[in-house]
Design an enzyme around this catalytic site. Structure first.
Site, short mmCIF file in Angstrom:
data_model
loop_
_atom_site.label_atom_id
_atom_site.label_comp_id
_atom_site.label_asym_id
_atom_site.label_seq_id
_atom_site.Cartn_x
_atom_site.Cartn_y
_atom_site.Cartn_z
N LYS A 1 0.87 -1.18 0.00
CA LYS A 1 0.00 0.00 0.00
C LYS A 1 0.91 1.23 0.00
O LYS A 1 1.65 1.46 0.95
CB LYS A 1 -0.92 0.01 1.21
CG LYS A 1 -1.92 1.16 1.19
CD LYS A 1 -2.94 1.01 2.29
CE LYS A 1 -4.11 1.95 2.14
NZ LYS A 1 -3.77 3.36 2.33
N ARG B 1 -8.62 10.96 -7.53
CA ARG B 1 -9.63 10.01 -7.06
C ARG B 1 -11.03 10.58 -7.23
O ARG B 1 -11.98 9.84 -7.41
CB ARG B 1 -9.30 9.74 -5.59
CG ARG B 1 -10.32 9.06 -4.81
CD ARG B 1 -9.71 8.79 -3.47
NE ARG B 1 -10.75 8.39 -2.55
CZ ARG B 1 -10.50 7.72 -1.45
NH1 ARG B 1 -9.28 7.36 -1.15
NH2 ARG B 1 -11.46 7.40 -0.64
P1 AMP Z 1 -7.58 4.72 2.14
O1 AMP Z 1 -7.27 6.00 1.41
O2 AMP Z 1 -6.92 4.62 3.47
O3 AMP Z 1 -9.06 4.37 2.08
O4 AMP Z 1 -6.89 3.53 1.30
C1 AMP Z 1 -7.19 3.28 -0.01
C2 AMP Z 1 -6.22 4.04 -0.90
O5 AMP Z 1 -4.94 3.46 -0.84
C3 AMP Z 1 -6.57 3.94 -2.35
O6 AMP Z 1 -7.57 4.86 -2.73
C4 AMP Z 1 -5.25 4.26 -3.02
O7 AMP Z 1 -5.14 5.66 -3.17
C5 AMP Z 1 -4.22 3.82 -2.00
N1 AMP Z 1 -3.40 2.66 -2.43
C6 AMP Z 1 -2.07 2.56 -2.20
N2 AMP Z 1 -1.59 1.41 -2.68
C7 AMP Z 1 -2.62 0.74 -3.25
C8 AMP Z 1 -2.75 -0.51 -3.90
N3 AMP Z 1 -1.72 -1.33 -4.08
N4 AMP Z 1 -4.00 -0.86 -4.33
C9 AMP Z 1 -5.05 -0.05 -4.15
N5 AMP Z 1 -4.99 1.14 -3.53
C10 AMP Z 1 -3.79 1.54 -3.08
#
Ligand code: AMP
Length: 587
Positions: free
Chosen positions: A269, A296
């Site tokens: 991530k 996004r």
């Molecule tokens: P959150 O923003 O905490 O809801 O986490 C989801 C976000 O992590 C996604 O919208 C992406 O911007 C980010 N992200 C980072 N690495 C990845 C990955 N390998 N796959 C999908 N999302 C990722």
């Protein structure tokens, strides 16, 4: 359709508390607004000028389709001024604001004035005759308003809006004001519009849903459902240049993911900002460029991120839509914290200078479209294979550092919790945020925060455990201690220590070497690979949960313990206790 009819229907919808009936009202509105606009009237269907398209957007409080980055760019105070001018000579913007303070909502304020005293001035809308205002005229004027730019544009926008209010009845003014200020709020969400399109034009809801996902345009889907039926809907595809809503993730645990899917796709991530890359070597229609980058929220962020444009133009050869993250990096290409990316992400000015201060790199983890084929419905693993093919070259690292952000995100498929553990540890060690767990067989669901993508729950709490044992590694790691046994204090004195788990895999070689150096002087006995350690060193560990377990002397086991740090500042007597573990379990 007259704008007055739209306003009446909007009022009915607003007054309707029940969901089903709301759908029915919206359906009726769509059926009523099927009047096509003749092309000789200058309607541009590509632009969404059909009356049904306009109504399908307005009923959701949108002037433009979700994918379009155009905005009206008019603030509340300009709107108050337009209302005041249309309301007559004795009303000023301050009166409108006073009324807003009193009534609390701009729709009520706009509906409380009488307009039209200055109808002769309606020339601004091209409707000098004072005929009833139509939905189409409102839309044309709002598009002109959005297009006004440069010096004098603020006044021109107010003039245009004044011209509209000047032709409004009270109810029309209510919904015009709300529309312009993005405060429609009549209880019509995307699901309502989807269901209403299905009901009005007798097509299955899930096919409407699919068409919405690929087009991101409620108006266009409504028009296609009306004019071309199911066949037309099914033929709607992704288009390079038109952003798609991003698939979102829930929080989850490794245990939960493996239970449900048997096998998980695991990715790092990245700690950056989401980007969707649209690239067409022959140029993107309606844009004089080969590359467009969206955030996004489907905002166009292309100019802020020249590195992404360069990456696309250097690496790609065919039209694609890719999903990924843009990450700030240091001179070696290693990731920097999220705050750094923010300095670049939406920047509109001095980009070259900003780029000198903070460099960004994209890393892509999904492929939605390549060379004329949509992949939304293909399983994740297939989409990733496609991505590997597209980005094969970009995967060549500049250095041999594992940390380096490259164009292609790696993906591991495994059912082994230990392997996931080591991927996680490596991710953290390389400066990433942790891991994502994805269902390898899942489709790409735009806009959904579904169960198919899970970000590993951050550790809610950590425990400080005493290291009471370890094992010598094997092969390459034979000279390192690993698989550390963790214990907690039992009782105040700390004399008695009870085991709660082992933190094993995934600590990098470098770190293992340090830990070995730190722990080796405390080895008390050795038996085969196993060593017993004098209690001296305290590890901070994260974990997913605490379970009852006969395996360890405490009667509990940490699920998925993760090594976080050595607590050099703590002695075993300061480590956490069994009592704390019991307390956490009971919470
Ligand atoms: P959150 O923003 O905490 O809801 O986490 C989801 C976000 O992590 C996604 O919208 C992406 O911007 C980010 N992200 C980072 N690495 C990845 C990955 N390998 N796959 C999908 N999302 C990722």
């Amino acid at each position: 359709m007259e704008f007055a009819t739209f306003a009446d229907r909007a009022a009915e919808i607003e007054a309707e508390p029940a969901d089903l009936e709301t759908v029915d009202h919206v359906r009726a509105l769509f059926e009523e607004s099927t009047g096509e606009i003749p092309e000789e009237d200058g309607a541009d269907l590509e632009r969404g000028d059909d009356e049904l398209e306009i109504v399908a957007r307005y009923v959701q409080g949108r002037v433009f389709p979700a994918w379009e980055s155009t905005t009206l760019d008019i603030g509340p105070s300009s709107c108050y001024e337009a209302i005041a001018r249309a309301a007559g000579t004795n009303v000023g913007p301050a009166d409108v604001e006073d009324r807003l303070a009193e009534l609390g909502e701009i729709g009520d304020v706009a509906a409380s004035y009488e307009y039209g005293g200055q109808r002769g001035l309606g020339a601004f809308t091209g409707d000098a005759g004072g005929n009833a205002l139509t939905v189409r005229e409102v839309d044309e004027t709002l598009r002109d308003l959005a297009a006004a730019d440069g010096s004098g544009s603020a006044d021109r926008k107010i003039d245009l809006l004044f011209g509209l209010f000047n032709q409004c009845s009270n109810e029309e003014a209510r919904y015009l004001a709300r529309l312009v200020l993005s405060e429609m709020r009549i209880g019509v969400g995307e699901g309502t519009v989807r269901d209403a399109i299905a009901a009005a034009f007798e097509v299955p809801t899930e096919r409407v849903e699919r068409a919405l996902q690929v087009s991101n345009d409620y108006g266009r889907v409504a028009r296609v459902a009306r004019d071309e039926g199911l066949e037309g809907l099914d033929a709607m595809d992704l288009e390079v240049g038109r952003p798609v809503q991003a698939m979102l993730a829930q929080t989850g645990t490794v245990t939960g993911a493996l239970e449900e899917w048997e096998e998980a796709a695991v990715e790092w991530k990245y700690d950056g900002a989401r980007v969707q890359l649209h690239y067409d070597p022959d140029g993107i229609e309606a844009s004089n460029a080969e590359t467009r980058v969206f955030s996004r929220n489907m905002e166009d962020v292309t100019t802020a991120l020249p590195e992404v444009v360069e990456f696309a133009e250097e690496t790609l050869e065919v039209p694609v839509i890719l999903d990924g993250e843009v990450v700030a990096v240091d001179g070696d290409g290693s990731p920097l914290p999220f705050q750094e990316v923010l300095k670049r992400f939406r920047r509109k000015h001095d980009i070259a200078k900003a780029r000198e201060d903070v460099t960004v790199r994209p890393v892509f983890f999904d492929c939605l479209h390549a060379e004329g084929t949509d992949y939304l419905e293909s399983p994740l693993t297939e989409r990733h294979d496609q991505l590997v093919e597209l980005l094969a070259e970009a995967d060549e690292p500049d250095s041999d550092s594992l940390d380096e952000i490259r164009g292609l995100s790696l993906l591991w498929r495994t059912d082994d919790p230990d392997e996931i553990e080591s991927i996680d540890a490596e991710a953290l060690e390389s400066g990433h945020e942790g891991i994502m767990l994805k269902d390898p067989n899942s489709a790409y669901s735009p806009g959904r925060r579904g169960k198919h993508w899970r970000k590993r729950k951050p550790d809610v709490e950590t425990l400080d455990c005493v290291v009471t044992g370890a094992e010598w590694g094997e092969g390459r790691r034979a000279t390192f201690l690993g698989t550390f046994e963790l214990s907690v204090r039992n009782g105040d004195s700390g004399d008695s220590l009870e085991t709660v788990g082992k933190v094993a895999t995934g600590i990098t070689d470098e770190k293992l070497a340090d830990l070995t150096e730190l722990l080796e002087p405390h080895v008390q006995t050795e038996e085969g690979q196993r060593v017993e350690l004098e209690p001296a060193v305290v590890f901070e560990v994260g974990y997913e949960e605490i379970q009852s377990s006969p395996t360890y002397s405490s009667g509990y086991a940490l699920r998925f313990p993760r090594f976080r740090s050595v607590r050099h500042d703590k002695d075993p007597a300061d480590a956490d206790s069994l009592e704390r573990i019991e307390r956490i379990r009971d919470e």
